[in-house]
Design an enzyme around this catalytic site. Structure first.
Site, short mmCIF file in Angstrom:
data_model
loop_
_atom_site.label_atom_id
_atom_site.label_comp_id
_atom_site.label_asym_id
_atom_site.label_seq_id
_atom_site.Cartn_x
_atom_site.Cartn_y
_atom_site.Cartn_z
N GLY A 1 0.83 -1.17 0.01
CA GLY A 1 0.06 0.03 -0.05
C GLY A 1 0.84 1.31 0.04
O GLY A 1 1.95 1.31 0.43
N GLN B 1 2.50 9.88 1.74
CA GLN B 1 3.65 9.50 1.69
C GLN B 1 4.60 10.05 0.71
O GLN B 1 6.11 9.85 0.74
CB GLN B 1 3.60 7.87 1.75
CG GLN B 1 3.19 7.25 2.89
CD GLN B 1 3.05 5.85 2.76
OE1 GLN B 1 2.15 5.47 2.46
NE2 GLN B 1 4.20 5.25 3.24
N CYS C 1 6.32 -0.06 7.07
CA CYS C 1 5.84 1.01 6.28
C CYS C 1 6.71 1.58 5.56
O CYS C 1 8.00 1.52 5.97
CB CYS C 1 5.33 1.99 7.41
SG CYS C 1 4.83 3.61 6.68
N LEU C 2 6.77 1.97 4.00
CA LEU C 2 7.58 2.59 3.55
C LEU C 2 8.26 3.72 3.76
O LEU C 2 9.45 4.34 3.38
CB LEU C 2 7.06 2.66 1.80
CG LEU C 2 6.61 1.41 1.10
CD1 LEU C 2 5.70 1.67 -0.19
CD2 LEU C 2 7.99 0.63 0.61
N HIS D 1 -4.38 0.44 7.73
CA HIS D 1 -2.92 1.21 7.78
C HIS D 1 -2.88 2.44 6.93
O HIS D 1 -2.55 3.73 7.45
CB HIS D 1 -1.87 0.08 7.26
CG HIS D 1 -0.31 0.63 7.18
ND1 HIS D 1 0.58 0.31 8.27
CD2 HIS D 1 0.13 1.52 6.35
CE1 HIS D 1 1.59 0.80 7.84
NE2 HIS D 1 1.42 1.57 6.72
N GLU D 2 -3.25 2.36 5.65
CA GLU D 2 -3.25 3.37 4.79
C GLU D 2 -4.41 4.46 5.07
O GLU D 2 -3.92 5.51 4.85
CB GLU D 2 -3.58 3.04 3.25
CG GLU D 2 -2.69 1.95 2.80
CD GLU D 2 -0.92 2.36 2.91
OE1 GLU D 2 -1.01 3.52 2.68
OE2 GLU D 2 -0.28 1.63 3.11
N HIS E 1 -2.73 6.78 7.38
CA HIS E 1 -1.88 7.87 6.76
C HIS E 1 -2.50 8.93 6.45
O HIS E 1 -2.05 10.23 6.69
CB HIS E 1 -1.20 7.36 5.62
CG HIS E 1 0.06 6.33 5.86
ND1 HIS E 1 1.11 6.92 6.42
CD2 HIS E 1 0.46 5.24 5.51
CE1 HIS E 1 2.25 6.06 6.67
NE2 HIS E 1 1.58 4.86 5.79
#
Length: 185
Positions: free
Chosen positions: A60, A65, A110-111, A153-154, A157
Site C-alpha cells: 500500500g 507518503q 511502512c515505506l 494502515h493506509e 496515513h
C-alpha cells in the site's frame, strides 16, 4: 514513476497532517498521482522492477507518503489462493467493522519508516469500506485479513497516524483482548 527517493520518511511534518478530501472530477495531476501510487505497489512486488529501480516492496502507498495531502491511497495484494486485490481508494471511509480485532504477526512495516518497529498493531478483523475510484464512481468492499489490515494502515496515513502509534510502548507484544493473530503465508 514514484521511486524510493520520492517517499517521505518519518519525521517529515506532512506525515502527521490530516489529508484533504479530493473533489471530482480529478485534476490531471490527481489522476496521474492515483495511477503512480498503484504503479509503485505493483512494481515494488515485481522482483525485476524492484531490483532495477531500487524499490522497497510494499502492498500500500498513500498520497501523504509522497508529500501530497490528498485523501487517496493504492493497495495491491496478492495472496495464495485468493483473488488479487488492486485498487485506488479516494476519500475512503470505513462504514462498519467487526468487534473482533486482529494484528499482523510479526508486526507491520511502512515505506515511510526505515527501521523495524516491533509490536502488535490492533486492527479490526473485518471492515466494510466505501471509497471512490479515479473515475469518480463510488465502490463498496468487504475486507478481512491482510486487505483489511492494509486498508486501515493506509487510512491512518490520511489522518496523520503512523502504525507504531497503535503499539503499546511499555509492552509492544501485549495480548490484545478478543484478537486473532493474522500470519501471512
Amino acid at each position: 514513476m514514484i521511486l524510493m527517493k520520492d517517499i517521505i520518511r518519518e519525521g517529515h511534518p506532512s506525515l502527521r497532517k490530516r489529508a484533504e478530501e479530493v473533489d471530482f472530477p480529478l485534476t490531471d495531476e490527481e489522476r496521474k498521482l492515483s495511477g503512480e501510487l498503484l504503479e509503485y505497489v505493483i512494481n515494488s512486488q515485481n522482483p525485476e522492477m524492484s531490483e532495477k529501480y531500487g524499490l522497497r516492496p510494499g502492498i500500500g502507498l498513500a498520497a501523504p507518503q509522497v508529500d501530497q495531502a490528498k485523501r487517496m491511497f493504492a493497495l495491491h495484494i496478492k495472496e495464495e489462493g485468493q483473488d488479487p486485490i488492486s485498487f485506488v481508494a479516494i476519500n475512503p471511509k470505513i462504514v462498519s467493522h467487526s468487534v473482533e480485532k486482529t494484528y499482523l504477526v510479526p508486526g507491520e512495516g511502512c515505506l515511510s519508516v526505515d527501521r523495524d518497529v516491533e509490536g502488535f498493531v490492533p486492527r479490526y478483523a473485518r471492515i466494510t469500506v466505501k471509497a471512490f475510484g479515479p473515475d469518480g464512481k463510488e465502490f463498496k468492499k468487504r475486507l478481512k485479513g491482510l486487505p483489511a489490515i492494509a486498508f486501515q494502515h493506509e487510512l491512518d496515513h490520511l489522518n496523520g497516524i503512523l502504525f507504531y502509534d497503535h503499539i503499546d510502548p511499555k509492552n509492544p507484544y501485549r495480548d490484545i483482548p478478543g484478537a486473532t493473530p493474522f500470519e501471512r503465508d
